[in-house]
Design an enzyme around this catalytic site. Structure first.
Site, mmCIF file in Angstrom:
data_model
loop_
_atom_site.group_PDB
_atom_site.id
_atom_site.type_symbol
_atom_site.label_atom_id
_atom_site.label_comp_id
_atom_site.label_asym_id
_atom_site.label_seq_id
_atom_site.Cartn_x
_atom_site.Cartn_y
_atom_site.Cartn_z
ATOM 1 C CG LEU A 73 1.702 3.819 -4.997
ATOM 2 C CD1 LEU A 73 1.336 3.222 -6.654
ATOM 3 C CD2 LEU A 73 2.731 4.344 -5.528
ATOM 4 C CD GLN B 239 -2.873 10.882 4.939
ATOM 5 O OE1 GLN B 239 -3.898 10.202 5.751
ATOM 6 N NE2 GLN B 239 -3.512 12.051 5.586
ATOM 7 N N GLY C 115 1.029 -1.181 0.038
ATOM 8 C CA GLY C 115 0.177 -0.280 0.120
ATOM 9 C C GLY C 115 0.758 0.909 0.186
ATOM 10 C CG ASP D 275 -4.427 -8.136 -4.836
ATOM 11 O OD1 ASP D 275 -4.681 -8.150 -3.318
ATOM 12 O OD2 ASP D 275 -5.814 -8.134 -5.712
ATOM 13 C CG ASP E 233 -0.584 1.249 -3.813
ATOM 14 O OD1 ASP E 233 -0.487 1.233 -2.822
ATOM 15 O OD2 ASP E 233 -1.798 0.644 -4.901
ATOM 16 C CB ILE E 234 -3.641 -3.247 -6.144
ATOM 17 C CG1 ILE E 234 -4.105 -3.872 -7.090
ATOM 18 C CG2 ILE E 234 -4.111 -1.096 -5.857
ATOM 19 C CD1 ILE E 234 -6.007 -4.567 -6.123
ATOM 20 C CE1 TYR F 16 -9.511 1.069 8.462
ATOM 21 C CE2 TYR F 16 -10.022 2.120 10.806
ATOM 22 C CZ TYR F 16 -9.071 1.934 9.692
ATOM 23 O OH TYR F 16 -8.151 3.212 9.549
HETATM 24 P P1 NAD Z 1 -4.792 4.951 2.031
HETATM 25 O O1 NAD Z 1 -5.773 4.469 1.463
HETATM 26 O O2 NAD Z 1 -3.812 6.171 1.745
HETATM 27 O O3 NAD Z 1 -3.696 3.916 1.019
HETATM 28 C C1 NAD Z 1 -3.684 2.602 1.123
HETATM 29 C C2 NAD Z 1 -3.014 1.582 -0.235
HETATM 30 O O4 NAD Z 1 -3.251 0.373 -0.103
HETATM 31 C C3 NAD Z 1 -3.329 2.620 -1.655
HETATM 32 O O5 NAD Z 1 -2.184 3.377 -2.093
HETATM 33 C C4 NAD Z 1 -3.917 1.732 -2.114
HETATM 34 O O6 NAD Z 1 -3.472 1.983 -3.645
HETATM 35 C C5 NAD Z 1 -4.019 0.233 -1.809
HETATM 36 N N1 NAD Z 1 -3.972 -1.013 -1.582
HETATM 37 C C6 NAD Z 1 -5.788 -0.997 -2.112
HETATM 38 N N2 NAD Z 1 -6.171 -1.929 -2.207
HETATM 39 C C7 NAD Z 1 -4.818 -3.174 -2.627
HETATM 40 C C8 NAD Z 1 -4.123 -3.913 -2.298
HETATM 41 N N3 NAD Z 1 -5.439 -5.393 -2.639
HETATM 42 N N4 NAD Z 1 -3.491 -4.511 -2.511
HETATM 43 C C9 NAD Z 1 -2.040 -3.631 -2.822
HETATM 44 N N5 NAD Z 1 -2.481 -2.398 -2.260
HETATM 45 C C10 NAD Z 1 -3.802 -2.332 -1.800
HETATM 46 O O7 NAD Z 1 -4.163 4.834 3.507
HETATM 47 P P2 NAD Z 1 -3.256 5.270 4.281
HETATM 48 O O8 NAD Z 1 -4.038 5.790 4.961
HETATM 49 O O9 NAD Z 1 -1.834 5.128 3.781
HETATM 50 O O10 NAD Z 1 -3.499 4.298 5.901
HETATM 51 C C11 NAD Z 1 -2.349 2.876 6.112
HETATM 52 C C12 NAD Z 1 -2.765 1.961 7.093
HETATM 53 O O11 NAD Z 1 -2.737 2.855 7.960
HETATM 54 C C13 NAD Z 1 -4.153 0.805 6.615
HETATM 55 O O12 NAD Z 1 -3.754 0.342 7.111
HETATM 56 C C14 NAD Z 1 -4.985 1.966 7.705
HETATM 57 O O13 NAD Z 1 -6.186 1.645 8.164
HETATM 58 C C15 NAD Z 1 -3.570 2.728 8.759
HETATM 59 N N6 NAD Z 1 -4.532 3.991 9.262
HETATM 60 C C16 NAD Z 1 -4.526 5.064 8.820
HETATM 61 C C17 NAD Z 1 -4.777 5.954 8.936
HETATM 62 C C18 NAD Z 1 -4.798 7.593 8.472
HETATM 63 O O14 NAD Z 1 -5.502 8.574 9.078
HETATM 64 N N7 NAD Z 1 -4.428 7.579 7.175
HETATM 65 C C19 NAD Z 1 -5.761 6.075 10.895
HETATM 66 C C20 NAD Z 1 -5.219 4.880 11.070
HETATM 67 C C21 NAD Z 1 -5.038 3.628 10.226
#
Ligand code: NAD
Length: 320
Positions: free
Chosen positions: A10, A12, A8, A53, A34-35, A142
């Site tokens: 790419l 945030q 993942g 994936d 990333d996917i 979630y």
């Molecule tokens: P995001 O949604 O910005 O990024 C997730 C990435 O996963 C995306 O680039 C997407 O393309 C990729 N993805 C989706 N499906 C996929 C698959 N099947 N295989 C491979 N890649 C895939 O999420 P984020 O904010 O970077 O969060 C990352 C982790 O941190 C997650 O577990 C999230 O629950 C956790 N988290 C984030 C926050 C936040 O505020 N951003 C807060 C608490 C926890």
């Protein structure tokens, strides 16, 4: 951490974490996946990148083995608001991806990190100064995924000796990559809209407090937890960490110090508001501080100054 695989990458968190880790551990020692087959992105072009994936267990194993990976940072997931819209997909991706990544860590004896979230709590959890160990009965898909994930990581540590580590992130605020469908996304959107049009309509109601953190603190927390002395880690997989407990009005007041004509109104989204209502107002992060020295550098004041400066550069607007 010598050879790190990020899933993942790419998203945030991953887009900034990959760059930070490449600066510290060396470009070729951080394999971004990333996917999205986004091979034109700066991240994919700045070091090793593989389309993956995480539901494909064999592909994940093959990439990890090919690159001789010793650390996995598993970030691929569906976030809270998107997971409520697609609960079955969320279950399959969030739990299936996690167990696949843990299996690779077990087979290749990798250190392992995955984030949990404030979403791992529910309406029966004490809302203020939420303890490290407390009631966890989340009402969202979630949240159910996150609690199950915490337990699964504990299981892989206790049963197989995998060096699993994790933190319960609050809402993360950043300017590099937009957030991917969480309940706290408003706290990022508000800065973009403040710069673009000096106006923001919040989908979260006034008076709704949630924990938040600026991305530099979150990245440092991941690295410090991964480098921490394992003998000191009692909680290991799900440390409460927070930097600030804030409601929408707090952002308005702080942003107006920089953009005096900034205005905010409300159009509450019942789905995301219900999720927010079920989460803590503020978490107690004492265990993280005691066990690996966690501390946040950015409060709302410092974060707002930096966000507006960096974001206005990015959006090529001038902030007074
Ligand atoms: P995001 O949604 O910005 O990024 C997730 C990435 O996963 C995306 O680039 C997407 O393309 C990729 N993805 C989706 N499906 C996929 C698959 N099947 N295989 C491979 N890649 C895939 O999420 P984020 O904010 O970077 O969060 C990352 C982790 O941190 C997650 O577990 C999230 O629950 C956790 N988290 C984030 C926050 C936040 O505020 N951003 C807060 C608490 C926890």
């Amino acid at each position: 951490m010598k050879k790190i695989l990020i899933t993942g990458a790419l998203g945030q968190i991953g887009s900034e974490l990959t760059q930070r880790l490449r600066n510290i551990y060396g470009i070729n020692n951080v394999i971004a996946t990333d996917i999205k087959s986004d091979t034109h992105s700066w991240l994919a072009q700045s070091g090793p990148y593989e389309t993956l994936d995480v539901q494909n267990a064999q592909a994940m194993f093959d990439i990890a083995k090919t690159y001789h990976v010793d650390t996995i940072i598993h970030l691929a997931a569906l976030l809270s608001a998107t997971a409520e819209a697609k609960p079955l997909l969320a279950w399959n991706l969030n739990m299936g991806g996690l167990v696949n990544a843990l299996e690779v860590a077990r087979e290749l004896q990798c250190q392992f990190f995955t984030p949990s979230s404030i979403g791992a709590f529910g309406p029966t959890t004490p809302k203020d100064n939420t303890p490290q160990i407390t009631i966890q009965r989340p009402i969202t898909m979630y949240g159910i995924n996150k609690v199950s994930g915490e337990l699964l990581c504990d299981y892989y540590f206790n049963k197989f000796g995998v060096d699993t580590r994790g933190a319960r992130f609050p809402g993360l605020i950043s300017y590099v990559t937009p957030p991917g469908g969480g309940t706290t996304d408003y706290a990022v959107d508000i800065y973009y809209e403040a710069i673009r049009q000096a106006h923001y309509t919040s989908y979260i109601a006034q008076g709704t407090y949630m924990d938040m953190m600026y991305m530099p603190d979150a990245l440092r927390a991941i690295m410090e937890l991964m480098e921490a002395d394992p003998s000191k880690l009692i909680h290991r997989n799900a440390f409460n960490i927070t930097a600030m407990s804030v409601q929408p009005e707090d952002f308005r007041v702080e942003i107006r110090k920089h953009i005096p004509n900034f205005k905010m109104d409300y159009n509450v989204d019942p789905v995301r508001q219900a999720i927010a209502n079920s989460w803590p107002n503020s978490m107690d992060s004492t265990a993280a501080t005691e066990e690996w020295g966690f501390s946040a550098e950015y409060d709302l004041f410092k974060m707002t100054s930096d966000m507006l400066e960096k974001l206005s550069e990015k959006l090529s607007h001038k902030v007074s």
